[in-house]
Design a protein around this motif. Structure first.
Motif, PDB file in Angstrom:
ATOM      1  N   SER A  31       0.908  -1.195  -0.220  1.00  0.00           N
ATOM      2  CA  SER A  31       0.003   0.049   0.094  1.00  0.00           C
ATOM      3  C   SER A  31       0.910   1.134   0.132  1.00  0.00           C
ATOM      4  N   LEU A  32       0.295   2.179  -0.327  1.00  0.00           N
ATOM      5  CA  LEU A  32       0.583   3.437  -0.574  1.00  0.00           C
ATOM      6  C   LEU A  32       0.426   4.229  -0.330  1.00  0.00           C
ATOM      7  N   GLU A  59      -0.866   4.099   6.358  1.00  0.00           N
ATOM      8  CA  GLU A  59      -1.065   5.103   5.228  1.00  0.00           C
ATOM      9  C   GLU A  59      -1.596   6.055   5.842  1.00  0.00           C
ATOM     10  N   HIS A  62       1.844   8.566   7.579  1.00  0.00           N
ATOM     11  CA  HIS A  62       2.117   9.466   6.113  1.00  0.00           C
ATOM     12  C   HIS A  62       1.421   9.733   5.773  1.00  0.00           C
ATOM     13  N   CYS A  69       5.928  10.976  -1.045  1.00  0.00           N
ATOM     14  CA  CYS A  69       6.636  10.061  -0.953  1.00  0.00           C
ATOM     15  C   CYS A  69       7.672  10.023  -1.935  1.00  0.00           C
ATOM     16  N   GLU A  83       9.491   6.042   8.661  1.00  0.00           N
ATOM     17  CA  GLU A  83       8.560   4.388   8.415  1.00  0.00           C
ATOM     18  C   GLU A  83       7.930   4.597  10.471  1.00  0.00           C
TER      19      GLU A  83
END
Length: 132
Positions: A31-32, A59, A62, A69, A83
């Protein structure tokens, strides 16, 4: 989809975080999050389904932290810090879910195991659960 994953996706919506759930992709595709586009892409076909709540919470971390990214091109230290920070937010979100639904654990280790949180974050869970 689990109740905790639904809770987290609703949290994202409440915080105006966009997301797309990807069902038909390879199970090992990570996932992103792309804060620049206010979008997360969540692989709901992840090969370790029990990790999905932590993945979604991570996520969201983030997104809330505004991690670029593209920062991963800059340095390994930057990636490690981002992270780690995303995992800290994820732990907070999962603890909030437990609080909202009156879910209790006998130990922080059980909490980590329940949500597939890496053991290297036990010091965070231990500290935060003592405060609760």
């Amino acid at each position: 989809m689990s109740d905790v994953t639904t809770y987290l996706l609703n949290y994202a919506l409440d915080n105006h975080i966009g997301f797309e759930l990807l069902n038909g992709i390879d199970s090992d595709w990570p996932s992103l999050a792309i804060p620049e586009r206010n979008m997360m892409f969540i692989n709901t076909n992840w090969y370790k389904q029990e990790e999905l709540p932590m993945v979604v919470a991570h996520e969201i971390g983030h997104m809330l932290n505004g991690d670029s990214c593209y920062m991963y091109d800059k340095s390994g230290v930057g990636k490690i810090n981002a992270e780690s920070a995303a995992n800290k937010v994820a732990i907070d979100l999962l603890l909030q879910y437990c609080k909202d639904y009156d879910i209790h654990f006998n130990s922080y280790i059980m909490f980590l195991q329940q949500f597939c949180i890496p053991l290297r974050y036990e010091y965070i869970a231990k500290r935060k659960m003592v405060v609760m």
